[in-house]
Design a protein around this motif. Structure first.
Motif, short mmCIF file in Angstrom:
data_model
loop_
_atom_site.label_atom_id
_atom_site.label_comp_id
_atom_site.label_asym_id
_atom_site.label_seq_id
_atom_site.Cartn_x
_atom_site.Cartn_y
_atom_site.Cartn_z
N GLU A 194 49.50 40.56 54.75
CA GLU A 194 50.42 39.49 54.69
C GLU A 194 51.85 40.19 54.38
O GLU A 194 51.62 41.13 53.98
CB GLU A 194 50.15 38.79 53.73
N ILE A 195 53.01 39.31 54.53
CA ILE A 195 54.20 39.69 54.45
C ILE A 195 54.38 39.40 52.80
O ILE A 195 54.73 38.26 52.40
CB ILE A 195 55.29 38.90 55.15
N GLN A 196 54.87 40.27 51.99
CA GLN A 196 54.64 40.24 50.72
C GLN A 196 56.07 40.04 50.18
O GLN A 196 57.03 40.91 50.39
CB GLN A 196 54.08 41.41 50.02
N LEU A 197 56.39 39.01 49.38
CA LEU A 197 57.68 38.87 48.77
C LEU A 197 57.74 40.18 47.73
O LEU A 197 58.98 40.60 47.71
CB LEU A 197 57.81 37.79 47.98
N THR A 198 56.92 40.59 47.10
CA THR A 198 57.23 41.77 46.17
C THR A 198 57.79 43.15 46.91
O THR A 198 58.44 43.67 46.14
CB THR A 198 55.78 42.14 45.57
N ASP A 199 57.18 43.27 48.09
CA ASP A 199 57.68 44.39 48.89
C ASP A 199 59.06 44.19 49.10
O ASP A 199 59.75 45.41 49.01
CB ASP A 199 56.83 44.58 50.12
N ALA A 200 59.45 43.18 49.49
CA ALA A 200 61.02 43.03 49.72
C ALA A 200 61.68 43.15 48.39
O ALA A 200 63.02 43.88 48.47
CB ALA A 200 61.25 41.74 50.30
N MET A 201 61.13 42.73 47.42
CA MET A 201 62.08 42.67 46.24
C MET A 201 62.22 44.14 45.61
O MET A 201 62.96 44.57 45.30
CB MET A 201 61.47 41.99 45.15
N ALA A 202 61.04 44.80 45.94
CA ALA A 202 61.07 46.31 45.49
C ALA A 202 62.07 47.18 46.19
O ALA A 202 62.64 48.06 45.76
CB ALA A 202 59.74 47.04 45.88
N LYS A 203 62.61 46.67 47.55
CA LYS A 203 63.48 47.54 48.05
C LYS A 203 64.78 47.08 47.46
O LYS A 203 65.76 47.88 47.86
CB LYS A 203 63.53 46.81 49.55
N MET A 204 65.12 46.00 46.67
CA MET A 204 66.18 46.01 46.05
C MET A 204 66.56 46.30 44.81
O MET A 204 67.61 46.39 44.29
CB MET A 204 66.21 44.23 45.99
N CYS A 205 65.51 46.72 44.09
CA CYS A 205 65.42 47.57 42.90
C CYS A 205 66.26 48.93 43.07
O CYS A 205 66.10 49.52 44.02
CB CYS A 205 64.02 47.82 42.41
N GLY A 206 67.48 48.99 42.37
CA GLY A 206 68.05 50.21 42.34
C GLY A 206 69.31 49.88 43.07
O GLY A 206 70.33 50.87 43.12
N ARG A 207 69.46 48.86 43.46
CA ARG A 207 70.36 48.53 44.69
C ARG A 207 71.37 47.47 44.01
O ARG A 207 72.26 46.96 44.76
CB ARG A 207 70.19 48.00 46.05
N GLY A 208 71.22 46.95 43.00
CA GLY A 208 71.67 45.80 42.18
C GLY A 208 70.80 45.57 40.94
O GLY A 208 69.88 46.14 40.68
N ARG A 209 71.61 44.55 40.20
CA ARG A 209 70.69 44.17 39.00
C ARG A 209 69.78 43.59 39.21
O ARG A 209 69.56 42.55 40.03
CB ARG A 209 71.75 43.35 38.04
N PHE A 210 68.62 44.03 38.64
CA PHE A 210 67.17 43.41 38.82
C PHE A 210 66.49 43.42 37.40
O PHE A 210 66.34 44.68 36.84
CB PHE A 210 66.26 44.07 39.92
N HIS A 211 65.76 42.30 36.83
CA HIS A 211 65.25 42.09 35.63
C HIS A 211 64.09 41.33 35.53
O HIS A 211 63.88 40.66 36.41
CB HIS A 211 66.13 41.78 34.59
#
Length: 302
Positions: A229-246
């Motif tokens: 499936e297309i996982q939201l977690t996978d997309a969010m993982a690509k955003m880690c380190g590229r902006g604030r993520f908590h």
């Protein structure tokens, strides 16, 4: 300048197979916890957090959700005739303001990431929340309201998290943690349903998210992840380190109402706090517990 959070997505297209046959003709989001369906709890939580636009990503057989938040002229007229003012006010409070609710169809069940992606044109270039109705959080301050208060301070992406047993990490999206400050944890990375022996932590994401619209660029790739499936977690993982993520350790108790045991637990917890039936339910629970002890230990009955 940080954009305010105005929109929320409710992915409600799932089939609810774990609750068959109850969900054969009824959306799982309409399953009641005491006297309100799960989706109503989610909408009320969003409203309490200041959300102005609710976007429902639906599927086949979900018309009951739209009907629940629509006029029911026959019922409302009947309540007026019988002077049931309290019940009428309760029904009227369900009705959205003009333009407050929107519905978009997820034509294929391809995962949470795909469901969120289906709402991209309605979200536009704004931050947005995602609420999963079968994650019910009992708290003095609604979970999303807590998160909005944090978002207004730190910005970026904020996800609700809780610690789970290590043996259960393969059921959740798990944070790779960075610096911690009180209830706030930097997300150095995210992994979808890792095996316990390789999980980066035991801090799992539950069904509450505040995300920046950048996530749609990653979801556009339509890359299958865990379970095909297309996982939201996978997309969010690509955003880690590229902006604030908590990750935010919310205050309250979470019930997994997508699971039969969790759903029953939620009903008991909310019934115990109900102003009209709480005392009766408390007596019943104590009586059931006493009977179970007698069955398990017959000598206790002597």
């Amino acid at each position: 300048m940080r954009k305010p959070l105005r929109k929320a997505i409710f992915p409600v297209g799932g089939l609810g197979t774990r609750f068959l046959p109850a969900t054969k003709a009824m959306p799982k989001e309409m399953l009641p916890v005491v006297d309100k369906p799960l989706i109503q709890y989610a909408v009320e939580e969003a409203r309490a957090a200041g959300i102005e636009e609710m976007i429902f990503v639906t599927g086949r057989g979900k018309s009951a959700i739209e009907d629940h938040f629509d006029y029911s002229y026959e019922l409302q007229d009947l309540l007026k005739e019988r002077n049931k003012d309290a019940e009428l006010a309760m029904i009227d409070n369900l009705l959205p303001n003009p333009g407050e609710f929107a519905y978009v169809r997820q034509q294929e069940a391809r995962g949470l990431g795909h469901a969120v992606w289906c709402a991209r044109n309605l979200v536009g270039n704004e931050p947005f929340a995602v609420l999963l109705a079968d994650d019910l959080v009992q708290a003095k301050t609604p979970c999303l309201k807590q998160m909005v208060e944090v978002y207004n301070e730190v910005g970026g992406n904020v996800v609700a998290v809780m610690d789970v047993p290590k043996a259960h990490t393969d059921r959740y999206g798990i944070l790779k943690t960075g610096k911690e400050s009180g209830r706030l944890v930097e997300a150095a990375g995210l992994v979808e349903k890792p095996k316990p022996d390789v999980a980066p932590s035991t801090l799992s994401i539950i069904g509450r998210y505040i995300l920046q619209p950048d996530v749609f660029a990653h979801l556009d790739q339509q890359t299958p992840g865990a379970g095909g499936e297309i996982q939201l977690t996978d997309a969010m993982a690509k955003m880690c380190g590229r902006g604030r993520f908590h990750g935010y350790r919310f205050e309250g108790r979470r019930f997994d109402c997508g699971d039969k045991a969790g759903f029953i637990e939620a009903n008991i917890a909310y019934a115990l706090n109900h102003p009209k039936i709480g005392g009766r339910i408390r007596d019943a629970v104590l009586d059931f517990a006493e009977q179970q002890v007698k069955v398990a230990r017959p000598e206790a009955a002597e």
